[in-house]
Write a protein that holds these residues in place. Structure first.
Motif, PDB file in Angstrom:
ATOM      1  N   TYR A  94      49.836  37.736  47.585  1.00 26.02           N
ATOM      2  CA  TYR A  94      48.451  38.162  48.050  1.00 26.02           C
ATOM      3  C   TYR A  94      47.576  38.592  46.668  1.00 26.02           C
ATOM      4  CZ  TYR A  94      51.485  42.210  47.119  1.00 26.02           C
ATOM      5  OH  TYR A  94      52.289  43.049  46.807  1.00 26.02           O
ATOM      6  N   TYR A  96      45.375  39.301  43.692  1.00 23.24           N
ATOM      7  CA  TYR A  96      43.735  39.083  43.419  1.00 23.24           C
ATOM      8  C   TYR A  96      43.868  38.376  41.834  1.00 23.24           C
ATOM      9  CZ  TYR A  96      43.881  43.685  41.404  1.00 23.24           C
ATOM     10  OH  TYR A  96      44.228  44.732  40.539  1.00 23.24           O
ATOM     11  N   ARG A  98      45.453  36.232  40.634  1.00 23.97           N
ATOM     12  CA  ARG A  98      45.984  34.798  40.540  1.00 23.97           C
ATOM     13  C   ARG A  98      44.585  33.972  40.035  1.00 23.97           C
ATOM     14  NH1 ARG A  98      50.403  32.808  42.505  1.00 23.97           N
ATOM     15  NH2 ARG A  98      52.021  34.358  43.861  1.00 23.97           N
ATOM     16  N   ASN A  99      43.520  34.296  40.624  1.00 23.11           N
ATOM     17  CA  ASN A  99      42.160  33.620  40.085  1.00 23.11           C
ATOM     18  C   ASN A  99      41.776  33.482  38.885  1.00 23.11           C
ATOM     19  OD1 ASN A  99      41.586  32.775  42.912  1.00 23.11           O
ATOM     20  ND2 ASN A  99      40.757  34.843  43.310  1.00 23.11           N
ATOM     21  N   LEU A 277      41.277  37.815  50.358  1.00 25.12           N
ATOM     22  CA  LEU A 277      41.880  36.473  49.723  1.00 25.12           C
ATOM     23  C   LEU A 277      40.733  35.681  49.148  1.00 25.12           C
ATOM     24  CD1 LEU A 277      44.568  35.845  52.586  1.00 25.12           C
ATOM     25  CD2 LEU A 277      45.041  36.870  50.631  1.00 25.12           C
ATOM     26  N   VAL A 281      43.071  32.334  46.103  1.00 22.35           N
ATOM     27  CA  VAL A 281      44.373  33.152  46.715  1.00 22.35           C
ATOM     28  C   VAL A 281      44.311  32.868  48.105  1.00 22.35           C
ATOM     29  CG1 VAL A 281      45.026  35.641  46.951  1.00 22.35           C
ATOM     30  CG2 VAL A 281      43.924  34.879  44.863  1.00 22.35           C
TER      31      VAL A 281
END
Length: 367
Positions: A94, A96, A98-99, A277, A281
Motif C-alpha cells: 500500500y 504511497y 512507490r510513486n 491508492l 499504487v
C-alpha cells in the motif's frame, strides 16, 4: 527486449493469472509514465511470458545536495522530512512512496522493493543545512517517505549517523518506523529525549501474522512491534502508535485490539490514516488483492472507493488521510471510541525548540 510500453498495458498485468509470490508485496512493475519504453520477456516462439522477479536486492549510491525538505501539507503540520533511502525492502503493498520511484526511472512495483537508492552523504549534507544562517528550527520527520530502519540500515547506519548529527545540534526529530532495528539506537534516542527533542512513532498495521506476511512481507511482526513500543516506553521515551493505513475489509476490525495492546505496552498516543491508492499504487494494489484475497478482492476495493468519493485515490488536503462517506465515518468513530477507552489522559510531550545550537564556534558533546 524492449517493446513499446503501450503493448504491456494492452496485454494486461504480467502475473494476472498466477498466484501470490511470497516474500514481496508487489508482483510486477507497472508501466513507468515517464518512460517511452518498457522491458518485457519474449518467448522464442513470439509468445510473451511473465518476467520472473527473483533477482536479489540491488543498492545504488546517491549523493544529494540537500537531504531535508520542508513539509508544505496542511494534513501533516509544519516541519521537515528527511529520507536516507529511496525505495524500501519492506515491500508494503500500500506504500504511497512507490510513486516516487518513477522519478528515478524505476518501477513502482518490484523495483521499489528490489532497487534501493542509498544517500551515502546524508549526515554531511544535514550538517551543512543545519549550519545555514537562515535555518528555521522545526521538527524533522525521519523519514517521511520510506522507512529509515529498513534492513539495509543495519549495515549502512546512515540513520544512526543522522541522529548523531541531530543530537550534536540539539535539533528536534520525529521517527517513524515499523522495524525493530530502532532499538539499536536506544542510546541516542534516550539522549535526544533527555533534551526534549524526540517523538517516536511505531507503525502497527495488523496483529494478524498471516495478513502481515502478505501485506508487508519484510517488516517486523506485529508482536515484535508491540515489544518495541514496550521497550521504548520502559526506557522513558514518548511513543505514538500509527494504525496506518486502515484498509476496509482487511484490518479495520483490528483497531480496538491494536490500541488496547499498544496502551498496555506503554504508548502515549495513537493516530490513523485510511488507505489511499494514488497513481501506480492503485494498479499494483489491485493486482495484489486479487491474488492475495481473491474471494474478497472486489469487496475490499469497493469499500476503499467508498472512502474516497468512488475512486481508489484522493489527493485533496483535509480529506485524503481520513476519507469521507459512511465507511470512513464508521472507522473514525471506532478509532475515537477505542482511543478514548485505552489512551485517555495520555499525550506526547512538547518539543524544546529553543535547544538548537549551531556548532559554528560552539563545540557540543553528544552526551
Amino acid at each position: 527486449m524492449e517493446n513499446d510500453a503501450s503493448k504491456g498495458r494492452k496485454e494486461g498485468r504480467p502475473f494476472q493469472d498466477q498466484g501470490l509470490r511470497k516474500g514481496r508485496g508487489a508482483q510486477y512493475n507497472p508501466t513507468n509514465p515517464f518512460l517511452k519504453n518498457d522491458y518485457v520477456v519474449e518467448h522464442l516462439e513470439g509468445i510473451d511470458e511473465p518476467w520472473e522477479q527473483k533477482a536479489a536486492t540491488q543498492f545504488f549510491k546517491e549523493f544529494p545536495k540537500t537531504i531535508v525538505n520542508e513539509i508544505n501539507s496542511p494534513d501533516l503540520g509544519q516541519g521537515y522530512s528527511m529520507n536516507p533511502y529511496q525505495g524500501c525492502e519492506h515491500g508494503c503493498i500500500y506504500c504511497y512512496a512507490r510513486n516516487t520511484h518513477a522519478y528515478w526511472g524505476l518501477g513502482a512495483g518490484v523495483d521499489f522493493e528490489q532497487k534501493i537508492i542509498v544517500k551515502e552523504n546524508a549526515p554531511e549534507v544535514l550538517r551543512a543545512q543545519l549550519e545555514h544562517p537562515k535555518w528555521v528550527v522545526k521538527p524533522i520527520m525521519l523519514a517521511g517517505n520510506t522507512d529509515c530502519y529498513q534492513p539495509i540500515e543495519a549495515k549502512k547506519k546512515i540513520t544512526r549517523r543522522l541522529l548523531e548529527v541531530l543530537l550534536q545540534y540539539r535539533h528536534p526529530v520525529s521517527l517513524i518506523t515499523k522495524n525493530a532495528l530502532v532499538l539499536r539506537d536506544l542510546d541516542l534516542l534516550s539522549e535526544l529525549h533527555r533534551h526534549q527533542l524526540l517523538h517516536v512513532n511505531i507503525s502497527i498495521t495488523t496483529l494478524d501474522e498471516e495478513l502481515r506476511l502478505k501485506l508487508e512481507p519484510r517488516t517486523s511482526t506485529g508482536a515484535k512491534r508491540l515489544q518495541v513500543v514496550r521497550q521504548l516506553s520502559e526506557a522513558g521515551l514518548p511513543v505514538n502508535v500509527m494504525v496506518a493505513p486502515i484498509i476496509p475489509g482487511l484490518n479495520d476490525h483490528e483497531v480496538p485490539a491494536i490500541l488496547e495492546a499498544s496502551a498496555a505496552a506503554g504508548a502515549l498516543s495513537a493516530a490513523y490514516t485510511i488507505v489511499r491508492l494514488n497513481g501506480a499504487v492503485g494498479e499494483t494494489f489491485e493486482d495484489w488483492i486479487h491474488k492475495a484475497y481473491p474471494d474478497r478482492a472486489n469487496k475490499v476495493l469497493n469499500q476503499i472507493k467508498a472512502c474516497h468519493g468512488g475512486t481508489l485515490n484522493d489527493s485533496q488536503f483535509g480529506r485524503r488521510m481520513a476519507g469521507e462517506g459512511r465507511w470512513a465515518e464508521t472507522i473514525q468513530a471506532l478509532f475515537k471510541v477505542s482511543k478514548h477507552k485505552y489512551l485517555q489522559g495520555r499525550s506526547m510531550p512538547p518539543y524544546d525548540l529553543t535547544a538548537f545550537t549551531p556548532r559554528t564556534g560552539k563545540q557540543l558533546s553528544m552526551f
